[in-house]
Design an enzyme around this catalytic site. Structure first.
Site, PDB file in Angstrom:
ATOM      1  N   ARG A   1       5.639 -13.475   1.146  1.00 52.09           N
ATOM      2  CA  ARG A   1       5.162 -13.633   2.519  1.00 52.09           C
ATOM      3  C   ARG A   1       4.215 -14.824   2.617  1.00 52.09           C
ATOM      4  NH1 ARG A   1       5.270  -7.841   4.165  1.00 52.09           N
ATOM      5  NH2 ARG A   1       6.094  -6.685   2.384  1.00 52.09           N
TER       6      ARG A   1
ATOM      7  N   ASP B   1       1.146 -11.518   6.922  1.00 51.69           N
ATOM      8  CA  ASP B   1       1.695 -10.713   5.835  1.00 51.69           C
ATOM      9  C   ASP B   1       3.041 -10.102   6.210  1.00 51.69           C
ATOM     10  OD1 ASP B   1      -0.354  -9.242   7.505  1.00 51.69           O
ATOM     11  OD2 ASP B   1       0.624  -7.528   6.568  1.00 51.69           O
TER      12      ASP B   1
ATOM     13  N   LYS C   1       9.980   2.152   0.156  1.00 48.44           N
ATOM     14  CA  LYS C   1       8.864   2.240   1.110  1.00 48.44           C
ATOM     15  C   LYS C   1       8.544   3.703   1.351  1.00 48.44           C
ATOM     16  CE  LYS C   1       8.350  -0.255   4.706  1.00 48.44           C
ATOM     17  NZ  LYS C   1       8.555  -0.847   6.058  1.00 48.44           N
TER      18      LYS C   1
ATOM     19  N   ASP D   1      -2.283   7.163   2.521  1.00 41.77           N
ATOM     20  CA  ASP D   1      -1.632   8.137   1.647  1.00 41.77           C
ATOM     21  C   ASP D   1      -0.415   7.568   0.922  1.00 41.77           C
ATOM     22  OD1 ASP D   1       0.301   7.999   3.642  1.00 41.77           O
ATOM     23  OD2 ASP D   1      -0.025  10.039   4.379  1.00 41.77           O
ATOM     24  N   GLY D   2      -0.026   6.353   1.271  1.00 39.01           N
ATOM     25  CA  GLY D   2       1.091   5.724   0.578  1.00 39.01           C
ATOM     26  C   GLY D   2       2.451   6.276   0.938  1.00 39.01           C
TER      27      GLY D   2
ATOM     28  N   ARG E   1      14.592  -0.571   0.854  1.00 40.91           N
ATOM     29  CA  ARG E   1      14.789  -1.824   1.584  1.00 40.91           C
ATOM     30  C   ARG E   1      15.291  -2.902   0.635  1.00 40.91           C
ATOM     31  NH1 ARG E   1       9.854  -4.000   5.091  1.00 40.91           N
ATOM     32  NH2 ARG E   1       8.859  -4.366   3.072  1.00 40.91           N
TER      33      ARG E   1
ATOM     34  N   GLY F   1       0.794  -1.219   0.000  1.00 40.75           N
ATOM     35  CA  GLY F   1       0.000   0.000   0.000  1.00 40.75           C
ATOM     36  C   GLY F   1       0.825   1.266   0.000  1.00 40.75           C
ATOM     37  N   ARG F   2       2.105   1.153   0.293  1.00 43.78           N
ATOM     38  CA  ARG F   2       2.981   2.335   0.266  1.00 43.78           C
ATOM     39  C   ARG F   2       4.396   1.949  -0.148  1.00 43.78           C
ATOM     40  NH1 ARG F   2       5.142   3.718   6.172  1.00 43.78           N
ATOM     41  NH2 ARG F   2       5.043   1.674   7.131  1.00 43.78           N
TER      42      ARG F   2
ATOM     43  N   ASP G   1       9.646  -5.953   8.084  1.00 43.70           N
ATOM     44  CA  ASP G   1       8.636  -5.014   8.560  1.00 43.70           C
ATOM     45  C   ASP G   1       8.883  -4.590  10.006  1.00 43.70           C
ATOM     46  OD1 ASP G   1       7.101  -4.545   6.250  1.00 43.70           O
ATOM     47  OD2 ASP G   1       6.182  -6.508   6.441  1.00 43.70           O
TER      48      ASP G   1
END
Length: 474
Positions: A181, A246, A110, A122-123, A174, A89-90, A256
């Protein structure tokens, strides 16, 4: 003038459109480089240009030649509840490189803007979580624990709005063995798309477990890596904070770094994450949770088997064997922390009794184990007599151990990324001072060494410095 070049060799982008959405990163207003990991870039075979060009590339304003940017789709259990579609999503995967050691590595931005999987977000990312992940992932790497890496951090010149108000925006680059995942498998299993699920298995096994192309062998290979990883987390006093499926990497890397933390005072039920209100991902629960997550992977793989009843029985056996694997890895890790090269089950009580004393005293996790090797651990305990009795048992056990002191020095870090120093570093960076960030990076690169000029970074927080909650950046 030397220009940046990245030797892209992309494979995920060759999969079917069902696996991702082609998506370029969205430009930012005024990119400015905060950090570039030059040794990692060299390992990736990159040629680095000037800082201004690097800032544009790693902010998403300049697409490097050979990149095939995309946002991956996946599903996942979040705090036990299943979301059938999540996804990047971002984040945008720029592409892959094959590093100098022959390993395939992902490069992902990211905070690079909205994607079809943003779900109203908003990403973007703000500077705090970007620098936090940079420092913690590089610290984890220096500790010798499998992890994603940080290649670059860039200020965007834009403001990101969160509950705290307007905050400076940033983008992290990253590097990962992959971004596959457990949730990637769950996505296709939930849709009963066995064709895509088989393609995913073929791809993941070829990339990470080439000797395990069949679902059962693949499951067992992932289980083995995850069992070892979680035991290593426990040995470092690390709490992931959001062990959703995830956020569980097929490769067996730590991924993450949201509301994660390293413990100060040892407390087995310690929780930092502000969103973990039930303690699901507490320090002591991490071994249980990873077994649950592997059960979800097993369930996702069942449709690939010709005899599903037999597969359920076989996969259940594999998952049920995992707690014993974690216990064995835990014993190996904690045995080494007290100097034992080949700990046996008879040594488990010795370790557990020490941890119980530490919990009762609120002893600092990192400093206690480091002080044990120096003979100065007594100060950590509120009941010196009880510790002395334990220490006598320990010394008797060490009489049969060769090289125990060197083993402890190589296993117990002198310094970790402590929460209060991370918060101080972020506050300074928000105010425009990156010196604490770079100082932390430099010191944490050598966690097992005594560093006189950084001794203050080994101190536990004063009462007014204690960080009780950590937050994700979304």
């Amino acid at each position: 003038m030397t220009h940046t070049s990245i030797p892209f060799d992309n494979s995920y982008a060759q999969l079917a459109p069902a696996f991702f959405t082609a998506q370029e990163p969205l430009p930012v207003t005024s990119p400015a480089l905060v950090a570039i990991n030059r040794p990692l870039a060299d390992d990736l075979g990159m040629t680095l240009g000037e800082d201004a060009e690097l800032a544009r590339i790693f902010a998403g304003n300049l697409l490097p030649e050979g990149a095939e940017p995309l946002a991956q789709v996946y599903a996942g259990h979040q705090f036990g509840g299943f979301s059938p579609q999540l996804g990047d999503g971002r984040a945008v995967l720029l592409g892959e490189v094959v590093d100098k050691g022959g390993a395939r590595r992902d490069l992902q931005l990211k905070g690079s803007g909205r994607t079809p999987y943003s779900r109203g977000g908003d990403g973007r990312a703000w500077l705090g979580p970007v620098l936090r992940e940079y420092v913690l992932s590089e610290a984890m790497h220096a500790l010798g624990i499998p992890t994603t890496r940080a290649l670059a951090a860039v200020r965007t010149g834009d403001i990101v709005y969160r509950q705290e108000g307007g905050l400076p925006g940033a983008v992290l680059t990253r590097v990962a063995a992959s971004h596959l995942r457990v949730g990637t498998f769950q996505y296709f299993a939930a849709r009963r798309d066995t064709g895509a699920l088989q393609r995913l298995l073929d791809y993941a096994s070829a990339r990470h477990y080439p000797g395990a192309p069949e679902p059962g062998a693949f499951l067992r290979a992932v289980i083995a890596r995850q069992a070892k990883l979680v035991a290593q987390w426990m040995g470092a006093g690390f709490i992931h904070g959001v062990m959703n499926t995830d956020n569980t990497s097929i490769s067996g890397e730590t991924i993450d770094y949201g509301p994660c933390a390293f413990m100060d005072a040892y407390a087995p039920d310690q929780v930092y994450s502000s969103i973990d209100r039930q303690g699901r991902y507490a320090y002591s629960n991490q071994g249980h949770v990873i077994v649950w997550n592997m059960a979800q992977l097993a369930s996702a793989l069942v449709p690939l088997m010709p005899d599903e009843d037999a597969a359920v029985a076989d996969f259940t056996h594999a998952v049920h064997a995992m707690p014993a694997m974690i216990e064995a890895e835990w014993l190996r890790v904690f045995g080494a922390k007290i100097g034992l090269g080949a700990p046996s089950e008879d040594d488990r009580a010795l370790i557990e009794d020490l941890l119980a004393l530490m919990a009762e005293s609120g002893a600092d996790f990192t400093n206690t184990f480091r002080a044990l090797g120096h003979g100065t651990a007594e100060a950590q305990f509120s009941d010196p007599a009880r510790f002395a009795a334990w220490q006598a048992r320990w010394h008797a056990r060490l009489e049969t151990e060769e090289g125990w002191r060197a083993r402890m020095e190589a296993t117990n870090p002198a310094i970790i990324p402590r929460n209060h120093h991370i918060e101080e570093m972020i506050a300074a960076a928000v105010a425009g001072d990156d010196a604490p960030f770079h100082r932390l990076l430099g010191v944490l690169a050598y966690p097992y060494q005594e560093q006189a000029d950084a001794e203050f970074l080994t101190h536990p927080p004063a009462p007014e410095e204690i960080v009780r909650q950590t937050f994700c950046g979304t």
